[in-house]
Design an enzyme around this catalytic site. Structure first.
Site, PDB file in Angstrom:
ATOM      1  N   ASP A  11       0.860  -1.188   0.000  1.00  0.00           N
ATOM      2  CA  ASP A  11       0.000   0.000   0.000  1.00  0.00           C
ATOM      3  C   ASP A  11       0.893   1.233   0.000  1.00  0.00           C
ATOM      4  O   ASP A  11       2.051   1.182   0.442  1.00  0.00           O
ATOM      5  CB  ASP A  11      -0.909   0.026   1.226  1.00  0.00           C
ATOM      6  N   SER A  12       0.347   2.338  -0.479  1.00  0.00           N
ATOM      7  CA  SER A  12       1.091   3.589  -0.474  1.00  0.00           C
ATOM      8  C   SER A  12       1.340   4.095   0.945  1.00  0.00           C
ATOM      9  O   SER A  12       2.222   4.919   1.161  1.00  0.00           O
ATOM     10  CB  SER A  12       0.350   4.654  -1.281  1.00  0.00           C
ATOM     11  N   TYR A  43      -0.672   8.749  -2.709  1.00  0.00           N
ATOM     12  CA  TYR A  43      -0.592   8.564  -4.149  1.00  0.00           C
ATOM     13  C   TYR A  43      -1.759   9.220  -4.889  1.00  0.00           C
ATOM     14  O   TYR A  43      -1.707   9.386  -6.099  1.00  0.00           O
ATOM     15  CB  TYR A  43      -0.628   7.069  -4.486  1.00  0.00           C
ATOM     16  N   GLY A  44      -2.828   9.549  -4.176  1.00  0.00           N
ATOM     17  CA  GLY A  44      -4.099   9.902  -4.801  1.00  0.00           C
ATOM     18  C   GLY A  44      -4.062  11.002  -5.847  1.00  0.00           C
ATOM     19  O   GLY A  44      -4.803  10.952  -6.828  1.00  0.00           O
ATOM     20  N   CYS A  74      -4.337  -1.314  -2.305  1.00  0.00           N
ATOM     21  CA  CYS A  74      -4.420   0.135  -2.488  1.00  0.00           C
ATOM     22  C   CYS A  74      -5.247   0.381  -3.742  1.00  0.00           C
ATOM     23  O   CYS A  74      -4.899  -0.112  -4.821  1.00  0.00           O
ATOM     24  CB  CYS A  74      -3.022   0.718  -2.644  1.00  0.00           C
ATOM     25  N   ASN A  75      -6.338   1.103  -3.617  1.00  0.00           N
ATOM     26  CA  ASN A  75      -7.205   1.349  -4.766  1.00  0.00           C
ATOM     27  C   ASN A  75      -6.516   2.204  -5.827  1.00  0.00           C
ATOM     28  O   ASN A  75      -6.659   1.955  -7.021  1.00  0.00           O
ATOM     29  CB  ASN A  75      -8.502   2.016  -4.308  1.00  0.00           C
ATOM     30  N   THR A  76      -5.764   3.221  -5.398  1.00  0.00           N
ATOM     31  CA  THR A  76      -5.107   4.088  -6.365  1.00  0.00           C
ATOM     32  C   THR A  76      -4.067   3.326  -7.171  1.00  0.00           C
ATOM     33  O   THR A  76      -3.994   3.453  -8.400  1.00  0.00           O
ATOM     34  CB  THR A  76      -4.458   5.297  -5.658  1.00  0.00           C
ATOM     35  N   GLU A 159      -4.520   9.848   8.159  1.00  0.00           N
ATOM     36  CA  GLU A 159      -3.098   9.571   8.368  1.00  0.00           C
ATOM     37  C   GLU A 159      -2.451  10.536   9.358  1.00  0.00           C
ATOM     38  O   GLU A 159      -1.379  10.248   9.877  1.00  0.00           O
ATOM     39  CB  GLU A 159      -2.355   9.580   7.040  1.00  0.00           C
ATOM     40  N   CYS A 193     -11.467   3.084  -0.808  1.00  0.00           N
ATOM     41  CA  CYS A 193     -10.132   3.431  -0.322  1.00  0.00           C
ATOM     42  C   CYS A 193      -9.957   2.674   0.983  1.00  0.00           C
ATOM     43  O   CYS A 193     -10.847   2.685   1.844  1.00  0.00           O
ATOM     44  CB  CYS A 193      -9.993   4.932  -0.084  1.00  0.00           C
ATOM     45  N   THR A 194      -8.822   2.015   1.131  1.00  0.00           N
ATOM     46  CA  THR A 194      -8.640   1.140   2.290  1.00  0.00           C
ATOM     47  C   THR A 194      -8.414   1.915   3.587  1.00  0.00           C
ATOM     48  O   THR A 194      -8.386   1.318   4.661  1.00  0.00           O
ATOM     49  CB  THR A 194      -7.474   0.167   2.042  1.00  0.00           C
ATOM     50  N   HIS A 195      -8.265   3.238   3.501  1.00  0.00           N
ATOM     51  CA  HIS A 195      -8.210   4.047   4.721  1.00  0.00           C
ATOM     52  C   HIS A 195      -9.594   4.226   5.349  1.00  0.00           C
ATOM     53  O   HIS A 195      -9.715   4.370   6.570  1.00  0.00           O
ATOM     54  CB  HIS A 195      -7.675   5.457   4.408  1.00  0.00           C
TER      55      HIS A 195
END
Length: 276
Positions: A11-12, A43-44, A74-76, A159, A193-195
């Site tokens: 993941d980013s 990364y978005g 990571c979706n992005t 974050e 988004c995994t966040h």
């Protein structure tokens, strides 16, 4: 060359740990290696070229540690790098390794959650602009109408540990109002988004109780389990001693560990990896 062959999880930043948590819960027997490119996140808002470069560098690092299979949690990265990695990079240098993403597994099942056949997708600007969910969901559920909403401030709030503070409520409410204004018939919201699972409870407080809020962890874990059952040549090459290793590109590993533990739901002790 290592004798251990873990599943790599990339993941980013921290968000992929919510997916990793679900994967470990369902498939605890395997060895795992998590790599978070936190020094270069988020990364978005980056270009396709830059995201591909960063993602591919990270994937190659995981390959070098002995991972025959890497999941882009990571979706992005899945939206902007996975296709090039699968179609160009792997055949040219790593023909026996595999890289999977989170978008296709989600697209394969998300239509089953909606009775109205209208779904809202909440994601980063990069994921939304790629239109990956529009394209993939249409392949499996052509009858489903998909509405998208970029939520650019959610990842920075999460974050920086501000997501559970009162100040975050304004931005949670703002983006939900914008997506729900696109159609009265939306009955399912996908957290693309995994966040976002870290604010799932907050999200639900601003929605009608009959709107489903779907996160990706269990979906991706189920898909990975199915993949390993269907690809014995990969599964048999994975080692199974139940180890979990964590790595970050942030040199302050104590800071990474503090936030990573919130996403993972358990103690994290990471190692530092220097990237260009």
């Amino acid at each position: 060359m290592t004798n251990k062959h873990p599943i790599g999880i990339f993941d980013s930043g921290f968000g992929g740990l919510t997916v990793f948590r679900s994967i470990v819960a369902q498939l605890p027997q395997y060895d795992y290696m998590y790599f978070g490119d936190t020094s270069r996140s988020p990364y978005g808002n980056r270009s396709f070229k830059t995201i591909h470069q960063y993602t591919w560098e990270s994937v190659q690092w995981l390959f070098a540690q002995g991972c025959p299979l890497v999941v882009l949690a990571c979706n992005t990265a899945s939206a902007k790098a996975l296709r090039t990695i699968q179609q160009q990079d792997l055949p040219n240098g790593y023909p026996t390794q595999r890289v999977l993403g989170v978008i296709r597994p989600t697209a394969e099942v998300i239509g089953n959650y909606s009775e109205s056949k209208e779904i809202g997708v909440l994601g980063t600007k990069g994921t939304v602009n790629s239109e990956s969910y529009l394209l993939e969901i249409a392949k499996f559920f052509p009858e489903v109408k998909v509405h998208q909403q970029a939520c650019p401030l959610w990842v920075p709030l999460i974050e920086n540990g501000e997501h559970d503070q009162p100040g975050a409520d304004y931005f949670v409410h703002k983006y939900l109002d914008e997506i729900m204004a696109k159609s009265d018939s939306i009955d399912t919201l996908l957290l693309a988004c995994t966040h976002y699972p870290l604010i799932q409870d907050k999200i639900k407080t601003y929605l009608s109780p009959d709107i489903k809020v779907v996160s990706q962890g269990d979906i991706v874990a189920n898909s990975l389990s199915d993949y390993l059952q269907r690809h014995k040549e990969i599964e048999q090459n994975l080692t199974k001693t139940g180890t979990r290793e964590f790595y970050t590109t942030t040199d302050d590993t104590d800071d990474f560990d503090k936030y990573a533990s919130l996403f993972y739901g358990g103690e994290v002790k990471s190692g530092y990896v220097a990237m260009k």
